[in-house]
Design a protein around this motif. Structure first.
Motif, PDB file in Angstrom:
ATOM      1  N   LEU A 155     -60.127 -31.913  33.447  1.00 34.64           N
ATOM      2  CA  LEU A 155     -59.377 -33.013  33.515  1.00 34.64           C
ATOM      3  C   LEU A 155     -60.282 -34.230  33.185  1.00 34.64           C
ATOM      4  CD1 LEU A 155     -56.363 -34.449  34.065  1.00 34.64           C
ATOM      5  CD2 LEU A 155     -57.425 -34.556  36.587  1.00 34.64           C
TER       6      LEU A 155
ATOM      7  N   ALA B  78     -54.757 -37.532  30.785  1.00 37.44           N
ATOM      8  CA  ALA B  78     -55.068 -38.193  31.893  1.00 37.44           C
ATOM      9  C   ALA B  78     -54.603 -39.718  31.843  1.00 37.44           C
ATOM     10  CB  ALA B  78     -56.597 -37.937  32.532  1.00 37.44           C
TER      11      ALA B  78
ATOM     12  N   VAL C 137     -51.213 -36.258  33.470  1.00 44.94           N
ATOM     13  CA  VAL C 137     -51.654 -36.564  35.073  1.00 44.94           C
ATOM     14  C   VAL C 137     -51.888 -37.938  35.298  1.00 44.94           C
ATOM     15  CG1 VAL C 137     -53.215 -35.695  36.721  1.00 44.94           C
ATOM     16  CG2 VAL C 137     -52.831 -34.254  34.968  1.00 44.94           C
ATOM     17  N   TYR C 138     -51.074 -38.559  36.191  1.00 43.35           N
ATOM     18  CA  TYR C 138     -51.280 -39.726  36.583  1.00 43.35           C
ATOM     19  C   TYR C 138     -52.324 -39.975  37.603  1.00 43.35           C
ATOM     20  CZ  TYR C 138     -49.593 -44.563  38.452  1.00 43.35           C
ATOM     21  OH  TYR C 138     -49.557 -45.686  38.459  1.00 43.35           O
ATOM     22  N   LEU C 139     -53.316 -40.470  37.501  1.00 39.17           N
ATOM     23  CA  LEU C 139     -54.587 -40.533  38.458  1.00 39.17           C
ATOM     24  C   LEU C 139     -54.555 -41.761  38.957  1.00 39.17           C
ATOM     25  CD1 LEU C 139     -57.046 -38.658  36.230  1.00 39.17           C
ATOM     26  CD2 LEU C 139     -55.947 -37.846  38.066  1.00 39.17           C
TER      27      LEU C 139
ATOM     28  N   TYR D  39     -60.786 -29.861  37.596  1.00 35.29           N
ATOM     29  CA  TYR D  39     -61.078 -31.191  37.680  1.00 35.29           C
ATOM     30  C   TYR D  39     -61.985 -31.412  36.654  1.00 35.29           C
ATOM     31  CZ  TYR D  39     -58.390 -32.066  42.079  1.00 35.29           C
ATOM     32  OH  TYR D  39     -57.278 -32.070  43.015  1.00 35.29           O
TER      33      TYR D  39
ATOM     34  N   LEU E 223     -49.047 -31.558  30.155  1.00 33.49           N
ATOM     35  CA  LEU E 223     -49.038 -32.285  31.252  1.00 33.49           C
ATOM     36  C   LEU E 223     -49.574 -33.594  31.426  1.00 33.49           C
ATOM     37  CD1 LEU E 223     -48.910 -31.599  34.539  1.00 33.49           C
ATOM     38  CD2 LEU E 223     -51.031 -30.927  34.494  1.00 33.49           C
TER      39      LEU E 223
ATOM     40  N   ALA F  99     -53.175 -31.573  27.958  1.00 33.21           N
ATOM     41  CA  ALA F  99     -52.627 -32.511  29.159  1.00 33.21           C
ATOM     42  C   ALA F  99     -53.594 -33.770  28.557  1.00 33.21           C
ATOM     43  CB  ALA F  99     -53.360 -32.069  30.237  1.00 33.21           C
TER      44      ALA F  99
ATOM     45  N   CYS G  33     -51.114 -31.403  43.658  1.00 32.42           N
ATOM     46  CA  CYS G  33     -51.412 -31.950  42.456  1.00 32.42           C
ATOM     47  C   CYS G  33     -52.807 -30.893  41.872  1.00 32.42           C
ATOM     48  CB  CYS G  33     -52.001 -33.306  42.456  1.00 32.42           C
ATOM     49  SG  CYS G  33     -50.544 -34.532  42.904  1.00 32.42           S
TER      50      CYS G  33
ATOM     51  N   GLU H 226     -51.264 -27.899  40.283  1.00 31.35           N
ATOM     52  CA  GLU H 226     -50.619 -28.161  39.100  1.00 31.35           C
ATOM     53  C   GLU H 226     -51.744 -28.428  37.999  1.00 31.35           C
ATOM     54  OE1 GLU H 226     -47.449 -28.130  38.189  1.00 31.35           O
ATOM     55  OE2 GLU H 226     -46.633 -28.272  39.961  1.00 31.35           O
ATOM     56  N   ILE H 227     -52.801 -29.042  38.234  1.00 24.02           N
ATOM     57  CA  ILE H 227     -53.941 -29.214  37.250  1.00 24.02           C
ATOM     58  C   ILE H 227     -54.718 -27.919  37.008  1.00 24.02           C
ATOM     59  CG2 ILE H 227     -56.226 -30.358  37.191  1.00 24.02           C
ATOM     60  CD1 ILE H 227     -54.773 -32.644  38.737  1.00 24.02           C
TER      61      ILE H 227
ATOM     62  N   THR I 121     -54.259 -38.941  44.007  1.00 24.16           N
ATOM     63  CA  THR I 121     -53.797 -37.777  43.241  1.00 24.16           C
ATOM     64  C   THR I 121     -54.649 -36.555  43.512  1.00 24.16           C
ATOM     65  OG1 THR I 121     -52.887 -39.534  41.358  1.00 24.16           O
ATOM     66  CG2 THR I 121     -52.873 -37.005  40.940  1.00 24.16           C
TER      67      THR I 121
END
Length: 160
Positions: free
Chosen positions: A85, A38, A10-12, A82, A8, A36, A22, A25-26, A16
């Motif tokens: 991430l 980030a 993840v475009y922060l 989170y 994955l 993933a 989102c 998904e995370i 987002t």
């Protein structure tokens, strides 16, 4: 994410982590794959320690018309995802000295040249990539198209 995503990305951006889909998904990537990376846009602002508390997370995530708990994703689950991430994953800060398409081209080339250790807890394996955007956001969709094209051309050239 549960069935089709091997890695994955993840475009922060500024919004987002505020979007419930989102967050979902995370959270699923955290539970299932733990693979993933980030990508931090220059506009991204990390949530505060208070934002990542059970009492605050539902206000931080804009859940007015979309409740994650209806899909089995609790506030505690989102908070853990989170934290994973933001603190456990390898991340990439997008360059702020360039803008537009070139910013994304440089970011994709940097990510693809990494030694595939996107997660500190698990090495990734060649697999599929999921590129997800915000519905109705033309800019996000255009960026996803650029990223897709760059990855596709890189994969095709490695197969030749």
């Amino acid at each position: 994410v549960r069935c089709t995503c091997g890695q994955l990305v993840v475009y922060l951006t500024t919004q987002t982590l505020h979007q419930p889909w989102c967050a979902g998904e995370i959270a699923m990537a955290w539970q299932i794959h733990r693979r993933a990376i980030a990508i931090y846009h220059p506009s991204f602002v990390r949530p505060s320690a208070t934002d990542l508390q059970v009492e605050s997370i539902s206000h931080y995530i804009h859940e007015a018309n979309f409740r994650l708990v209806e899909y089995g994703i609790t506030d505690e689950f989102v908070i853990s995802a989170y934290r994973w991430l933001l603190f456990d994953l390898v991340g990439h800060q997008m360059p702020s000295d360039i803008v537009g398409r070139h910013q994304f081209v440089r970011t994709v080339h940097t990510i693809l040249s990494m030694k595939c250790e996107w997660s500190k807890s698990e090495k990734c394996k060649p697999d599929t990539v999921l590129i997800s955007t915000v519905p109705g956001d033309d800019e996000a969709t255009a960026i996803a198209g650029i990223i897709h094209g760059l990855i596709e051309s890189r994969v095709k050239s490695s197969l030749d």
